[in-house]
Design an enzyme around this catalytic site. Structure first.
Site, PDB file in Angstrom:
ATOM      1  N   GLU A 112      43.376  19.712 -11.679  1.00 56.96           N
ATOM      2  CA  GLU A 112      43.668  20.136 -10.311  1.00 56.96           C
ATOM      3  C   GLU A 112      45.144  20.508 -10.172  1.00 56.96           C
ATOM      4  O   GLU A 112      45.984  20.032 -10.954  1.00 56.96           O
ATOM      5  CB  GLU A 112      43.356  18.972  -9.350  1.00 56.96           C
ATOM      6  CG  GLU A 112      41.896  18.504  -9.365  1.00 56.96           C
ATOM      7  CD  GLU A 112      40.973  19.379  -8.508  1.00 56.96           C
ATOM      8  OE1 GLU A 112      41.208  20.605  -8.407  1.00 56.96           O
ATOM      9  OE2 GLU A 112      40.014  18.828  -7.952  1.00 56.96           O
ATOM     10  N   ASP A 149      33.660  18.615 -18.675  1.00 52.54           N
ATOM     11  CA  ASP A 149      33.916  17.503 -17.770  1.00 52.54           C
ATOM     12  C   ASP A 149      32.641  16.832 -17.300  1.00 52.54           C
ATOM     13  O   ASP A 149      31.543  17.346 -17.504  1.00 52.54           O
ATOM     14  CB  ASP A 149      34.741  17.973 -16.550  1.00 52.54           C
ATOM     15  CG  ASP A 149      34.287  19.334 -16.023  1.00 52.54           C
ATOM     16  OD1 ASP A 149      33.139  19.716 -16.283  1.00 52.54           O
ATOM     17  OD2 ASP A 149      35.085  19.995 -15.357  1.00 52.54           O
TER      18      ASP A 149
HETATM   19  C1  F6R Z   1      32.711  22.707 -14.162  1.00 52.45           C
HETATM   20  C2  F6R Z   1      34.152  22.859 -14.000  1.00 52.45           C
HETATM   21  C3  F6R Z   1      34.754  23.392 -12.748  1.00 52.45           C
HETATM   22  C4  F6R Z   1      34.012  24.618 -12.209  1.00 52.45           C
HETATM   23  C5  F6R Z   1      34.689  25.140 -10.945  1.00 52.45           C
HETATM   24  C6  F6R Z   1      33.917  26.285 -10.338  1.00 52.45           C
HETATM   25  O1  F6R Z   1      32.392  22.192 -15.440  1.00 52.45           O
HETATM   26  O2  F6R Z   1      34.857  22.512 -14.895  1.00 52.45           O
HETATM   27  O3  F6R Z   1      36.096  23.726 -12.993  1.00 52.45           O
HETATM   28  O4  F6R Z   1      34.003  25.632 -13.190  1.00 52.45           O
HETATM   29  O5  F6R Z   1      34.789  24.101 -10.009  1.00 52.45           O
HETATM   30  O6  F6R Z   1      32.672  25.830  -9.885  1.00 52.45           O
HETATM   31  P1  F6R Z   1      31.550  26.854  -9.374  1.00 52.45           P
HETATM   32  O7  F6R Z   1      31.124  27.644 -10.542  1.00 52.45           O
HETATM   33  O8  F6R Z   1      30.442  25.963  -8.869  1.00 52.45           O
HETATM   34  O9  F6R Z   1      32.183  27.666  -8.303  1.00 52.45           O
END
Ligand code: F6R
Length: 240
Positions: free
Chosen positions: A143, A67
């Site tokens: 989401e 993404d």
């Molecule tokens: C990032 C992504 C998101 C993150 C998720 C967790 O490319 O696709 O789904 O993996 O928001 O984020 P962190 O690792 O920062 O807690």
């Protein structure tokens, strides 16, 4: 789902990197699906060390990221293209022309989303997809919602996600409210998936993912329908 509960973040990162290294050794021209966020940073550091030590080479590897914020310039310090360069690509022997991140400036998301999915297919599909998980159970930026979208598409971030990601920006108002993300179908086509989760703040999402239901209100629950998923997590994410 194979569940590997690790003592801490360092062990989680090292063990996940080991699985990726095994694949890169066995299939030097493999296609990796990559994630951003805090969680995979330690794993990327391990991969950089393995590359520096000559244990693995990325010169024939192709990568597709999950993404990108929308709209955002690729040179913006909070863009996911910038993140990937700084946290991985600039430090390994990969050919940057074989690294792909959804275009955060697209004027034509439908066409470019379809083209992104088609390019992945044409490359032979993702051999191994790395995922993090949102506190609300999102994977990539799919989401919680009444329905999930299969292909790569533009989506709105939930307030929870904007809150969670505001830690990277000067202020909450600077966080983009939309993203260009691979869809659930794009993710589920990967041959193998690694989901990484650490910290108590991920426990609720992990517990929900591991219960016996699949629900669009916790997108990660769909991973139970995939035949080859590894969950690498620390004790805090697993036990709460
Ligand atoms: C990032 C992504 C998101 C993150 C998720 C967790 O490319 O696709 O789904 O993996 O928001 O984020 P962190 O690792 O920062 O807690």
């Amino acid at each position: 789902m194979k569940i590997i509960v690790c003592e801490n973040y360092a062990e989680m990162s090292a063990r996940a990197a080991e699985l990726i290294a095994e694949l890169v050794k066995a299939k030097p021209d493999c296609v990796l699906g990559l994630a951003t966020g805090s969680t995979p940073v330690g794993m990327y550091k391990e991969l950089i060390s393995k590359n520096e030590a000559g244990e693995i080479s990325f010169k024939d590897v192709t990568t597709y990221n999950l993404d990108e914020y929308y709209p955002i310039e690729p040179t913006h310090e909070q863009s996911y293209r910038y993140f990937m360069n700084v946290n991985l690509f600039d430090h390994i022997d990969i050919n940057k022309e074989k690294t792909f991140v959804p275009n955060g400036l697209t004027q034509n998301p439908e066409e470019e989303g379809a083209a992104y999915d088609a390019a992945i297919e044409a490359a032979g599909g993702v051999d191994l997809q790395v995922l993090g998980i949102g506190q609300n159970g999102h994977i990539a930026f799919n989401e919680p919602d009444d329905a999930l979208i299969a292909g790569t598409h533009i989506t709105s971030l939930t307030e929870d996600t904007i809150d969670a990601n505001s830690r990277f920006f000067a202020s909450r108002d600077d966080v983009p409210t939309r993203a260009f993300t691979m869809g659930i179908g794009s993710i589920m086509k990967a041959k193998k998936i690694i989901l990484l989760a650490n910290g108590k703040n991920k426990h609720a999402a992990i517990a929900k993912m591991l219960d016996d239901k699949i629900t669009t209100q916790c997108p990660a629950t769909i991973l139970k329908a995939h035949a080859d998923v590894y969950l690498f997590c620390d004790k805090d994410a697993y036990n709460g």
